[in-house]
Enzyme design. Sequence first.
Site, PDB file in Angstrom:
ATOM      1  N   TYR A  71      -1.051  -1.216  10.224  1.00  0.00           N
ATOM      2  CA  TYR A  71      -1.272  -1.670   8.840  1.00  0.00           C
ATOM      3  C   TYR A  71      -0.090  -1.310   7.950  1.00  0.00           C
ATOM      4  CZ  TYR A  71      -3.349  -1.403   4.093  1.00  0.00           C
ATOM      5  OH  TYR A  71      -3.594  -1.511   2.739  1.00  0.00           O
ATOM      6  N   SER A 126       0.849  -1.188   0.000  1.00  0.00           N
ATOM      7  CA  SER A 126       0.000   0.000   0.000  1.00  0.00           C
ATOM      8  C   SER A 126       0.883   1.237   0.000  1.00  0.00           C
ATOM      9  CB  SER A 126      -0.866   0.006   1.257  1.00  0.00           C
ATOM     10  OG  SER A 126      -1.482   1.269   1.401  1.00  0.00           O
TER      11      SER A 126
END
Length: 262
Positions: free
Chosen positions: A163, A150
């Site tokens: 995350y 990401s």
Amino acid sequence: MDMGLRGRTVLVTGASTGIGAATARLYGAEGARVALTYRTNREKAEEVAAHVERSGGEALTVRLDLEDRSGIGAAVSTVVERWGGVDVLVANAVRWGATPPDSSLRFEDVSPEEWQAMVDANLLGTVEVVRHVLPSMRARRWGRIVLVSSGVAEEGLPGPGPYGTAKSGLHGMARALAWNAGADGVLVNVVAPGFTLTERAPSADSPLVEDFAAAIPSRRLSTADDVARLIVFLGSGANGNLTGELVREGTSAARAPRVEEE
Ligand SMILES: NC(=O)c1ccc[n+]([C@@H]2O[C@H](COP(=O)([O-])OP(=O)(O)OC[C@H]3O[C@@H](n4cnc5c(N)ncnc54)[C@H](OP(=O)(O)O)[C@@H]3O)[C@@H](O)[C@H]2O)c1
């Protein structure tokens, strides 16, 4: 261009929705055998599998939970037993944390248990999938691995980031693995999407989407199909020798500061 995927076996984790589903559909259109994993949405995974078969590929759905380490090997074995090995892995499944991320949360208020769960699933769970696909790639002296990270892993988020931290671990892993398995014909790359227009995203004309789009040079967010096309290229025979790289999609090193960050 021949993508060299006809008859290849591809494992796409987290393929019941979003980027994983788009990727599985695209591999199917290239004539690949596609194993799709799901965690809860078996029905949606079956729909994607049916699409793969309609477009000329073969499909198999398998349950895989990144939080169940011992079950990961069994899930990969199901694919290997059916088709004799795995040629391409797209490690796309994700355990999301608090959604949407809470930017008011202080770093020290995230519990050790949440940190552990995030790293266990998104980093070590992915390691486990890779461990189980590698032997058949090495045996065939050909393999392609695409790890889906990401933009957040590089950019951070205003809130605390288990995350992004777990995802950034994939970047180091890709570099190590590219060296470790490269001589056996296995190419390993990371795709780092920015905020992507999947079925989970707000509608394209929402202020949030406009705000994110304004920060990237093309001024538009990628769709799941945009990201899928990049993944399929990297995870195909058309990728001849690109390995150990991080490729950004729908985000950019030339990113502008977002309005509220200025
Ligand atoms: N969408 C974005 O804006 C964006 C941006 C940057 C990076 N990414 C990355 O792109 C990838 C796909 O994102 P997406 O938005 O397409 O996701 P998504 O639509 O939410 O799909 C997530 C997939 O992962 C599966 N999954 C959920 N928890 C799991 C677990 N514990 N173990 C195994 N599988 C699990 C889901 O299965 P079930 O539905 O069957 O439970 C689903 O197939 C992820 O790695 C994500 O981090 C996405």
